[in-house]
Design a protein around this motif. Sequence first.
Motif, PDB file in Angstrom:
ATOM      1  N   TYR A 178      95.916 -11.359  74.333  1.00 43.27           N
ATOM      2  CA  TYR A 178      97.053 -12.012  73.669  1.00 43.27           C
ATOM      3  C   TYR A 178      98.332 -11.916  74.518  1.00 43.27           C
ATOM      4  O   TYR A 178      99.440 -12.080  74.016  1.00 43.27           O
ATOM      5  CB  TYR A 178      97.308 -11.369  72.298  1.00 43.27           C
ATOM      6  N   ARG A 179      98.157 -11.685  75.791  1.00 40.29           N
ATOM      7  CA  ARG A 179      99.282 -11.440  76.697  1.00 40.29           C
ATOM      8  C   ARG A 179     100.296 -12.584  76.693  1.00 40.29           C
ATOM      9  O   ARG A 179     101.504 -12.351  76.760  1.00 40.29           O
ATOM     10  CB  ARG A 179      98.730 -11.222  78.106  1.00 40.29           C
ATOM     11  N   ARG A 180      99.818 -13.821  76.605  1.00 37.67           N
ATOM     12  CA  ARG A 180     100.730 -14.976  76.700  1.00 37.67           C
ATOM     13  C   ARG A 180     101.683 -15.085  75.512  1.00 37.67           C
ATOM     14  O   ARG A 180     102.645 -15.838  75.549  1.00 37.67           O
ATOM     15  CB  ARG A 180      99.931 -16.272  76.862  1.00 37.67           C
ATOM     16  N   PHE A 181     101.425 -14.301  74.435  1.00 38.30           N
ATOM     17  CA  PHE A 181     102.304 -14.356  73.264  1.00 38.30           C
ATOM     18  C   PHE A 181     103.397 -13.269  73.311  1.00 38.30           C
ATOM     19  O   PHE A 181     104.171 -13.131  72.371  1.00 38.30           O
ATOM     20  CB  PHE A 181     101.481 -14.198  71.987  1.00 38.30           C
ATOM     21  N   ASN A 182     103.456 -12.533  74.427  1.00 39.68           N
ATOM     22  CA  ASN A 182     104.482 -11.494  74.625  1.00 39.68           C
ATOM     23  C   ASN A 182     104.497 -10.475  73.487  1.00 39.68           C
ATOM     24  O   ASN A 182     105.546 -10.182  72.906  1.00 39.68           O
ATOM     25  CB  ASN A 182     105.862 -12.130  74.773  1.00 39.68           C
ATOM     26  N   LEU A 183     103.327  -9.938  73.194  1.00 38.85           N
ATOM     27  CA  LEU A 183     103.199  -8.952  72.119  1.00 38.85           C
ATOM     28  C   LEU A 183     103.138  -7.542  72.687  1.00 38.85           C
ATOM     29  O   LEU A 183     102.766  -7.337  73.844  1.00 38.85           O
ATOM     30  CB  LEU A 183     101.936  -9.218  71.309  1.00 38.85           C
ATOM     31  N   THR A 184     103.488  -6.574  71.858  1.00 41.29           N
ATOM     32  CA  THR A 184     103.226  -5.177  72.211  1.00 41.29           C
ATOM     33  C   THR A 184     101.785  -4.864  71.818  1.00 41.29           C
ATOM     34  O   THR A 184     101.120  -5.669  71.141  1.00 41.29           O
ATOM     35  CB  THR A 184     104.192  -4.233  71.476  1.00 41.29           C
ATOM     36  N   GLU A 185     101.305  -3.689  72.199  1.00 40.63           N
ATOM     37  CA  GLU A 185      99.912  -3.328  71.891  1.00 40.63           C
ATOM     38  C   GLU A 185      99.667  -3.256  70.383  1.00 40.63           C
ATOM     39  O   GLU A 185      98.637  -3.727  69.891  1.00 40.63           O
ATOM     40  CB  GLU A 185      99.550  -2.004  72.555  1.00 40.63           C
ATOM     41  N   SER A 186     100.613  -2.685  69.638  1.00 39.52           N
ATOM     42  CA  SER A 186     100.466  -2.632  68.178  1.00 39.52           C
ATOM     43  C   SER A 186     100.411  -4.037  67.586  1.00 39.52           C
ATOM     44  O   SER A 186      99.612  -4.316  66.691  1.00 39.52           O
ATOM     45  CB  SER A 186     101.630  -1.866  67.552  1.00 39.52           C
ATOM     46  N   GLU A 187     101.294  -4.904  68.049  1.00 34.28           N
ATOM     47  CA  GLU A 187     101.333  -6.276  67.532  1.00 34.28           C
ATOM     48  C   GLU A 187     100.031  -7.011  67.836  1.00 34.28           C
ATOM     49  O   GLU A 187      99.499  -7.733  66.981  1.00 34.28           O
ATOM     50  CB  GLU A 187     102.524  -7.023  68.139  1.00 34.28           C
ATOM     51  N   ALA A 188      99.505  -6.829  69.046  1.00 33.17           N
ATOM     52  CA  ALA A 188      98.254  -7.494  69.418  1.00 33.17           C
ATOM     53  C   ALA A 188      97.103  -7.022  68.540  1.00 33.17           C
ATOM     54  O   ALA A 188      96.280  -7.823  68.081  1.00 33.17           O
ATOM     55  CB  ALA A 188      97.949  -7.231  70.894  1.00 33.17           C
ATOM     56  N   ARG A 189      97.046  -5.719  68.278  1.00 30.15           N
ATOM     57  CA  ARG A 189      95.979  -5.186  67.423  1.00 30.15           C
ATOM     58  C   ARG A 189      96.155  -5.674  65.980  1.00 30.15           C
ATOM     59  O   ARG A 189      95.171  -5.956  65.292  1.00 30.15           O
ATOM     60  CB  ARG A 189      95.967  -3.658  67.488  1.00 30.15           C
ATOM     61  N   CYS A 190      97.387  -5.750  65.534  1.00 29.44           N
ATOM     62  CA  CYS A 190      97.662  -6.234  64.181  1.00 29.44           C
ATOM     63  C   CYS A 190      97.186  -7.678  64.024  1.00 29.44           C
ATOM     64  O   CYS A 190      96.468  -8.019  63.074  1.00 29.44           O
ATOM     65  CB  CYS A 190      99.164  -6.127  63.893  1.00 29.44           C
ATOM     66  N   LEU A 191      97.577  -8.538  64.963  1.00 33.58           N
ATOM     67  CA  LEU A 191      97.166  -9.947  64.920  1.00 33.58           C
ATOM     68  C   LEU A 191      95.646 -10.069  65.019  1.00 33.58           C
ATOM     69  O   LEU A 191      95.019 -10.799  64.237  1.00 33.58           O
ATOM     70  CB  LEU A 191      97.829 -10.705  66.073  1.00 33.58           C
ATOM     71  N   ASP A 192      95.064  -9.367  65.955  1.00 28.61           N
ATOM     72  CA  ASP A 192      93.620  -9.453  66.175  1.00 28.61           C
ATOM     73  C   ASP A 192      92.849  -9.000  64.938  1.00 28.61           C
ATOM     74  O   ASP A 192      91.836  -9.620  64.564  1.00 28.61           O
ATOM     75  CB  ASP A 192      93.247  -8.582  67.377  1.00 28.61           C
ATOM     76  N   LEU A 193      93.316  -7.944  64.275  1.00 26.99           N
ATOM     77  CA  LEU A 193      92.609  -7.438  63.096  1.00 26.99           C
ATOM     78  C   LEU A 193      92.766  -8.394  61.909  1.00 26.99           C
ATOM     79  O   LEU A 193      91.843  -8.544  61.104  1.00 26.99           O
ATOM     80  CB  LEU A 193      93.127  -6.044  62.733  1.00 26.99           C
ATOM     81  N   MET A 194      93.924  -9.038  61.776  1.00 28.83           N
ATOM     82  CA  MET A 194      94.102 -10.042  60.730  1.00 28.83           C
ATOM     83  C   MET A 194      93.094 -11.177  60.908  1.00 28.83           C
ATOM     84  O   MET A 194      92.419 -11.595  59.951  1.00 28.83           O
ATOM     85  CB  MET A 194      95.525 -10.615  60.772  1.00 28.83           C
ATOM     86  N   LEU A 195      92.977 -11.682  62.140  1.00 31.85           N
ATOM     87  CA  LEU A 195      92.046 -12.782  62.425  1.00 31.85           C
ATOM     88  C   LEU A 195      90.598 -12.322  62.244  1.00 31.85           C
ATOM     89  O   LEU A 195      89.764 -13.044  61.686  1.00 31.85           O
ATOM     90  CB  LEU A 195      92.266 -13.278  63.856  1.00 31.85           C
ATOM     91  N   HIS A 196      90.314 -11.113  62.695  1.00 29.70           N
ATOM     92  CA  HIS A 196      88.968 -10.539  62.585  1.00 29.70           C
ATOM     93  C   HIS A 196      88.567 -10.382  61.115  1.00 29.70           C
ATOM     94  O   HIS A 196      87.435 -10.698  60.725  1.00 29.70           O
ATOM     95  CB  HIS A 196      88.967  -9.178  63.289  1.00 29.70           C
ATOM     96  N   GLY A 197      89.508  -9.918  60.289  1.00 23.67           N
ATOM     97  CA  GLY A 197      89.233  -9.746  58.867  1.00 23.67           C
ATOM     98  C   GLY A 197      88.877 -11.045  58.181  1.00 23.67           C
ATOM     99  O   GLY A 197      88.014 -11.082  57.294  1.00 23.67           O
ATOM    100  N   GLU A 198      89.534 -12.143  58.571  1.00 22.75           N
ATOM    101  CA  GLU A 198      89.236 -13.456  57.997  1.00 22.75           C
ATOM    102  C   GLU A 198      87.813 -13.891  58.336  1.00 22.75           C
ATOM    103  O   GLU A 198      87.121 -14.508  57.524  1.00 22.75           O
ATOM    104  CB  GLU A 198      90.231 -14.503  58.528  1.00 22.75           C
ATOM    105  N   GLN A 199      87.365 -13.570  59.528  1.00 23.28           N
ATOM    106  CA  GLN A 199      86.053 -14.028  60.000  1.00 23.28           C
ATOM    107  C   GLN A 199      84.887 -13.218  59.437  1.00 23.28           C
ATOM    108  O   GLN A 199      83.744 -13.671  59.481  1.00 23.28           O
ATOM    109  CB  GLN A 199      86.023 -13.980  61.532  1.00 23.28           C
TER     110      GLN A 199
END
Length: 447
Positions: A384-405
């Motif tokens: 998620y580097r291109r979205f200029n996120l911190t590590e916590s933010e990247a994990r938060c976003l990734d887990l939200m998307l993962h939970g939906e799937q």
Amino acid sequence: MRRITIYSPNCYTYGAMTVGGVLKEKFKDRYDIKLVRHLDNNTLNLFLKSDIVILSLYSTLHILDNKLKEVIEFVRKQSKKRDKNIKIYVGGPVSAYPEVILGEMKVDGVILGEGEISTPNVIEGDREGLAYLENGEVVINELKEKPELISKPLIPKDIGNQNIRGANVYIETHRGCLGNCTFCQVPRFFGRRIRSKPLELVLEEVKEFKRKGAKRIAVSGGTGSLYNFKKDVNKSAFIELLEGIGNIVGSKNLSVPDMRVDYVDEDILDAIKRYTIGWVFYGIESGSDRILKSMRKGTNREKNLYAIQLAKENDVKVGGSFIVGYPGEREIDYLLTKDFIVEAELDDVFVSIAEPIPKTELCNLVLKTPLEENLTFKPHMGGYRRFNLTESEARCLDLMLHGEQWKPKPSVITKKKFLLYLNETKRQGEDIRNITRLIFRYRNCLM
């Protein structure tokens, strides 16, 4: 008649309503009590007409709210011009860290602890239960007494227009928690002993909320099933509570949002199915036993999976909340959380970045962690580097998307949904960074 205005930002919290009810009962012939939730021109005018303004704040972010600070400054200036001494106090859960409030906000004092006793004391001019500045030093007059839960809340006329996660109001049935989670303020603020409100009073309140227009009721108090909890006693009190409220508002209008996995069984889940909307929400937090131990959750991966399966077997839908960016969380810990979500197949998933609420153990951990090692400050260098996120933010976003799937019925991730989660993640990250900077400014009095 003199006037007291209680401001509860964005929503009427049960605590603000309780304090309003106590003041109305005690000072009914001396003060007109108003409860407001919107910071607009009408509220500003109400502040200026008041003798006492109580800011009932429930989030650390409220202390950083520049608009609120500007309002306080404006009221102070206008009060001086009009030769009127309007007293401004802060109360609510943030009162657990008065040094921070008095350092950040120009208020007359902080009403400490549970407001039923300390607030009337302060109104009467007593300084017991009040923190304030004296010659530049913070003076803290702790109130040790714990109130009985018998106060009736002051219910606003527009309570039916309020929406907090689908409910018009979260009612309080008890205080205290047997848990010891490092990130939670409840045991410190209310204690670990369970104090429950009499059932008759709870049901009377529910009827009054319904008369005032509230349709959907949620049972708060941390862990719902701890209501009237006593060791080696069955859960009949909690079941009777749900049955009583459900009979008043209807099962489709009652929810029990927060439960610990170690305080549910088949009888409780059956009651949740029969008398409520049929959902249970567990604080899972992590799929890593190492992180759960660090959080002092008192549970582990196996217990969490068992509680989820037990709920499903009793035809109760299950939501789970997770925390990312906890100090010491490694990549493997995060991957174990993703694996847990795959195995659990939760009906809903909530993800948040670890928030260091002042004076919690998590706060101390964050203060001991250099900012360059803090995952909410450390830049993310992965997918998620291109979205200029911190590590916590990247994990938060990734887990939200993962939970939906990995729901029983997977959800399609549209561009709109992705952007919604991305913006939510960035907002959380910025909020937590602001809170972290705040606690570092006051680290000497917080550790």
